[in-house]
Write an enzyme that holds these catalytic residues in place. Structure first.
Site, PDB file in Angstrom:
ATOM      1  CG  HIS A 186       3.364  -2.210  72.182  1.00 24.29           C
ATOM      2  ND1 HIS A 186       4.656  -1.747  72.315  1.00 24.29           N
ATOM      3  CD2 HIS A 186       2.571  -1.099  72.212  1.00 24.29           C
ATOM      4  CE1 HIS A 186       4.650  -0.425  72.434  1.00 24.29           C
ATOM      5  NE2 HIS A 186       3.396  -0.005  72.377  1.00 24.29           N
ATOM      6  CG  ASP A 218       0.411   0.895  74.809  1.00 29.00           C
ATOM      7  OD1 ASP A 218      -0.016  -0.261  74.564  1.00 29.00           O
ATOM      8  OD2 ASP A 218       1.585   1.125  75.125  1.00 29.00           O
ATOM      9  CD  GLU A 219       3.985   3.780  72.969  1.00 26.88           C
ATOM     10  OE1 GLU A 219       4.697   4.784  73.151  1.00 26.88           O
ATOM     11  OE2 GLU A 219       4.381   2.619  73.129  1.00 26.88           O
ATOM     12  CB  VAL A 220      -2.526   1.506  67.860  1.00 26.81           C
ATOM     13  CG1 VAL A 220      -2.824   0.688  66.611  1.00 26.81           C
ATOM     14  CG2 VAL A 220      -2.789   0.687  69.122  1.00 26.81           C
ATOM     15  CD  GLU A 238      -1.936   5.413  74.365  1.00 27.42           C
ATOM     16  OE1 GLU A 238      -2.320   4.854  75.426  1.00 27.42           O
ATOM     17  OE2 GLU A 238      -0.758   5.362  73.951  1.00 27.42           O
TER      18      GLU A 238
END
Lengths: 543, 535
Positions: B275, B328-330, B379
């Site tokens: 992010h 997160d959310e990579v 994650e």
């Protein structure tokens, strides 16, 4: 620090010279980021820095007023919120003066009148000049000149809007200086209604609302205190009335109300109280059931009893001690007289006097008006009183519009004064009215004759409280109330000409973010429905 | 209250006469009107009146209050107590009506240290006696931060008497012994999706103190904007939305100090590598390429130099033990589609997943080198948990089941399962916030002790200065009680606390906080006219 204070007329001549020289060249579509737009202004190309330790220098008979001093402190807190330790800034200044020389080191406030009387039509005009101290300039630093302390407050607000924190130099700057602003409101009455009966608003929340009003130069808080649902205010003469409060927590003492009036006065804002009779008054009967036509039919107030008018008189006597404003609102709207027809003793009373229910409604309103007048108040009534029996209203009556778009036109034709609050545009609880509709509506529409126009004392946006409590009241008010505020403050020409998407919208975005920066939760400007959350991530200025 | 506090009466024989007994029935607990519910409470049936010049005295305290934290806290407490009504009644004459005068608060703190360290003792004991004579209430605490909690509780005992127009404490004598169940009780704010002006952040912090939350998790930066000044890399805040939607380094320091003086830690986050698109506005070299801008370029040393610079600057102002590194959310697509990075992957024989691991672990090492322990989103644990530094705290947000696995692996954990504790989920009702138990299914005491606490998250996609308060409150308060109050004293069904929470919501309103009605989902507007207490 020596300062040559010039008399007012010298400054005004100076300003008018500058105005005629510069105003003509001003680009009409790129107004300065000031809300509401001043009557007259000119700007230059300089950037001036403002000393975080800027000192207040007062002059004139009213300069020493504590209202001025307190406002100065408030505004310095807002202007320098990124600059830490203003309290100990003396030390910082000693340290910094060697390295940094600020252009604006003092704010001169000249107030000519020592009177702090705040009434309808008080002189709110001011002159604001900001320029570098040098040989060419006969006015150094920043100077606000006004007839009254309330004009000075308006000038301070404008000054604060000229100040911007510059993130590269970490100092407060004034762009496009020198500034010469001559300003005054178009209308004397620029109101906002709050409703503490449908939802109780805590004292601190009312103060937040009042404070935010001063940012948009609104000047009347119309306090719709009581309605059917609850009676939150203490009335010493009839101490059972506030039994009609929602709970023992949700009440205002007399001292609380006085504190609100004091707080508002410090910001140049009048408080107009309302008791809405005879229609919106069911909650009165919780403490005094005799005020109800009957236990099963509770509204309007019982027109037959002297007790009803004794209570009104008692309430008004108590309120007179709290609310010094010359206007007092008696409501008079949406009176459904069925309970009068259906209650035996009232029906008999009507028959005995040969009254229709409409006659009784008129009788009630006029009798209440006389009580208010006897307390040295000017009555304000909702428009139904005018449309039902206008020619009987006391000639001093101010008619408040809400229903019919041309009611002010009719009222002023009959010589009454009028307040414009057309519900289609200026009722803030109508969530589907966007800012541009609020902005475009004109209180003087259809009113041609100057003597009639003068009778429209102004307008008011109304924040009815059915679905607005502490959690949403500020974001339902702002930013739309600001659109009306400019309509009422700025010249009619300035707000009516041109494409408002260019002349007003960018400034309104800016003003909304300014409100946010001051901690006021104004909602996104581009909302289709009021008080909705932003649609997605983005800059404050783009939403 | 299921037994437990009978010993309190024993140590206070003087007040035995007035003590109605420790509180046992649940209905009685609900009459207490204190939020969050203290660990142990006993009360009586008399009343005291606060004197006009209600004083703070500190005789016998080991804490000298060198920077005024206690005095300021005391003044703030009096401020909110006096905020809702003008106190105009006769406050000083001795009670003809049986209410004795409370002259002030005697605060005794046994530690002279006011470093706000993680896990600091936050306990306090508050005694409001009930004699015929004027007296002082007693507040004892190990640390000044425990005393601040005691002041909050004291403020909630105060009540404005509408008839006499004085502030009273009802149901005296009171004895309250209290301490938090979890040491980490957080609230996340997100200043990347929308800029939150300084006064707004301060107001959020102030409101957190009312509910005894103690960690402000500041998600400073994300894809959309980079609002904070980083002196080491001065172009980073070019990623701000505009030149004035920014925080100077001094602003951040001010926020940390403001929070610290209220006993609240500030946990700073940079969410890497996923992010972080906005970083590249100032330094385009951080992007894989101009048209594929996220995650940060894993192949470039410059990326880690910038992270090192940021964390070095952070360490000067964010004094909390932890820093949050996101993770997160990579979505690693940009790495494999950018030739330069694809080559680097090949050269170092790394899969995209391995590069993700490499990035997170390298960032962890940088944080450790600046003296921080690390918090990462879950994650990182789910993908390469066994490689994480043992100093990692895993921050749950997906399924709460991960908490059991993390603690079984010997790592610490913070609970923020999105279905129950994400405030931007406006369909998550306060009852769900209340019922969300961090230790659910965790029975092993050692594992339990690895759950540091929990956090409610106010993600900012639809949150700006106009709606943040009502989206946070009152639901954050429901979680705050879950995190503060002993498990045995928590209501088994949230509905049992409705009245008390409604009261707390109205208290927030009185204090100028725009807490939303309880009825409806998050940020619901009132459905019609009515009492605050009933909505």
């Amino acid at each position: 620090m020596a300062l040559n204070l010039l008399p007012l007329h010298t400054l005004l001549i100076f300003v008018s010279i500058i105005n005629s020289a510069l105003l003509s060249s001003a680009d009409q579509d790129s107004h300065p980021y000031i809300w509401p737009l001043p009557a007259e202004f000119s700007s230059g190309e300089e950037t001036l820095s403002v000393d975080p330790g800027v000192s207040l220098i007062v002059a004139g008979d009213g300069g020493g007023s504590p209202i001025v001093r307190a406002a100065f402190e408030r505004y310095m807190g807002m202007i320098f919120k990124h600059t830490y330790g203003r309290a100990s800034s003396l030390l910082a200044r000693i340290r910094f003066l060697r390295m940094v020389e600020y252009d604006i080191t003092s704010l001169n406030i000249i107030v000519h009148s020592e009177s702090e009387e705040l009434q309808l039509g008080v002189d709110e005009s001011y002159t604001l000049m900001v320029s570098k101290r040098n040989e060419q300039s006969i006015v150094g630093a920043a100077t606000i000149e006004a007839s009254t302390v309330y004009g000075a407050l308006r000038g301070l607000e404008t000054f604060s809007q000229l100040c911007a924190f510059d993130y590269s130099t970490k100092s407060v700057q004034i762009y496009k200086a020198p500034w010469f602003i001559q300003d005054k409101p178009r209308f004397a009455y620029r109101g906002l209604l709050i409703d503490t009966s449908r939802h109780f608003l805590p004292v601190d929340v009312i103060k937040q609302i009042v404070e935010s009003m001063s940012f948009a130069k609104l000047n009347v808080l119309h306090w719709h205190i009581v309605d059917e649902q609850s009676f939150p205010l203490e009335t010493p003469t009839y101490p059972n009335l506030w039994k009609g409060a929602y709970s023992r927590w949700e009440r205002y003492t007399v001292e609380d109300a006085s504190e609100i009036v004091r707080f508002a006065k410090m910001r140049g804002i009048n408080v107009m109280a309302e008791v809405d009779v005879p229609g919106h008054a069911e909650s009165w009967g919780v403490g005094y059931p005799d005020l109800w036509p009957s236990l099963s039919c509770r509204e309007p107030l019982d027109v037959t009893k002297n007790f009803t008018f004794d209570v009104i008189s008692g309430i008004l006597a108590d309120m007179r001690k709290i609310f010094p404003f010359e206007l007092f609102h008696l409501g008079g709207d949406e009176v459904n007289t069925d309970c009068w027809k259906n209650t035996t003793h009232i029906k008999e009373w009507l028959q005995g006097r040969n009254f229709t229910t409409k006659d009784a409604y008129k009788y009630f309103v006029l009798r209440a008006q006389q009580i208010a007048i006897s307390k040295n108040w000017t009555p304000v009534n909702w428009e139904e009183t005018f449309s039902s029996f206008g020619k009987y209203l006391d000639p001093r009556t101010v008619v408040q519009n809400w229903l019919v778009s041309d009611i002010c036109q009719k009222a002023v034709a009959k010589g009454f004064r009028c307040i414009y609050s057309n519900q289609g545009y200026w009722y803030l609880d109508h969530l589907d009215v966007q800012w541009d509709k609020v902005y475009k509506t004109e209180p003087l529409n259809g009113i041609k004759h100057p003597s009639h126009q003068k009778l429209v004392i102004g307008g008011e946006v109304c924040m009815w409280g059915e679905t607005a409590d502490t959690s949403v009241v500020l974001q339902t008010i702002w930013p739309r109330a600001a659109a009306a505020a400019e309509r009422m403050w700025s010249s009619r020409e300035a707000v009516s000409k041109g494409n408002i998407t260019l002349t007003a919208l960018p400034r309104l975005h800016y003003f909304r973010c300014l409100l946010n920066n001051r901690g006021v939760p104004a909602a996104p400007v581009d909302n289709w429905y009021a008080r909705r959350p932003p649609k997605g991530p983005g800059s404050c200025y783009a939403q | 209250m299921r037994g437990g506090s009978s010993n309190i009466a024993g140590v206070l024989p003087l007040f035995m006469l007035f003590i109605a007994g420790t509180i046992s029935a649940f209905e009685d607990i609900e009459k207490l009107r204190i939020w969050p519910l203290p660990a142990e409470v006993s009360r009586g049936g008399r009343r005291m009146r606060l004197s006009e010049d209600f004083k703070l005295v500190t005789e016998g305290s080991k804490y000298g209050d060198p920077s005024g934290i206690l005095k300021e806290g005391f003044d703030r407490m009096l401020g909110v107590v006096r905020l809702s009504h003008v106190v105009s009644g006769d406050r000083n004459s001795s009670g003809s009506n049986g209410s004795a005068l409370l002259q002030g608060l005697h605060v005794i703190i046994s530690s002279s240290n006011d470093e706000l360290e993680y896990g600091i003792d936050e306990s306090y004991k508050l005694v409001v006696a009930s004699g015929e004579k004027p007296s002082f209430a007693q507040l004892e605490a190990k640390s000044v931060y425990g005393a601040l909690h005691g002041l909050q509780t004291f403020s909630q005992l105060c009540h404005f008497n509408m008839k006499k127009k004085v502030i009273e404490i009802l149901m005296t004598p009171w004895t309250i012994t209290d301490q938090p169940r979890f040491s980490y009780r957080g609230l996340l704010i997100d200043t990347s999706r929308h800029y939150l002006p300084l006064p707004v952040i301060k107001k959020v912090i102030e409101s957190m103190t009312y509910a005894k939350l103690n960690v402000l998790h500041w998600h400073i930066v994300d894809t959309q904007s980079f609002p904070l000044e980083i002196p080491s890399y001065p172009k980073l805040w070019k990623g701000a939305y505009s030149s004035d939607q920014r925080y100077t380094f001094e602003d951040a320091t001010e926020i940390v100090n403001y929070a610290r003086r209220r006993g609240i830690h500030v946990l700073a986050e940079i969410d890497v590598p996923g992010h972080a698109l906005s970083w590249g506005k100032g330094y385009p070299a951080l992007w894989p390429s101009k048209n594929c801008q996220q995650p940060l370029d894993v192949s470039s040393d410059f990326t880690f130099k910038v992270i090192d610079g940021i964390l070095s600057d952070f360490s000067k102002i964010f004094k909390f033990k932890f820093v949050h590194l996101g993770g997160d959310e990579v979505n690693t697509t940009c790495w494999s589609t950018t030739p330069r990075i694809a080559q680097w992957l090949k050269k170092h024989r790394k899969s995209e997943a391995e590069a993700y691991q490499y990035f997170v672990l390298r960032a962890q090492k940088i944080a450790l080198s600046h003296g921080y322990e690390i918090i990462n989103w879950e994650e990182t644990f789910n993908n390469f948990g066994d490689k994480l530094s043992p100093k990692t705290v895993v921050h749950n947000w997906l399924d709460k089941g991960v908490v059991e696995k993390v603690t079984a692996a010997g790592l610490r954990c913070i609970v923020s399962n999105q279905d129950k504790w994400y405030l931007d989920h406006t369909d998550a009702l306060w009852q769900m916030f209340y019922a969300n138990e961090p230790l659910e299914n965790i029975t092993n005491p050692k594992q339990q002790s690895l759950v540091l606490g929990g956090e409610v998250c106010m993600w900012g996609e639809n949150i700006d200065a106009s709606d943040i308060e009502q989206t946070i409150w009152p639901r954050a308060a429901a979680a705050a009680e879950r995190l503060w109050t002993p498990y045995a004293k928590l209501a088994k069904s949230p509905d049992q606390v409705t009245t008390r929470l409604a009261h707390f919501r109205c208290l927030l309103n009185q204090r100028g906080v725009a807490a939303a009605p309880l009825v409806g989902g998050g940020r619901a507007v009132p459905y019609g006219p009515g009492s605050c207490l009933a909505q």
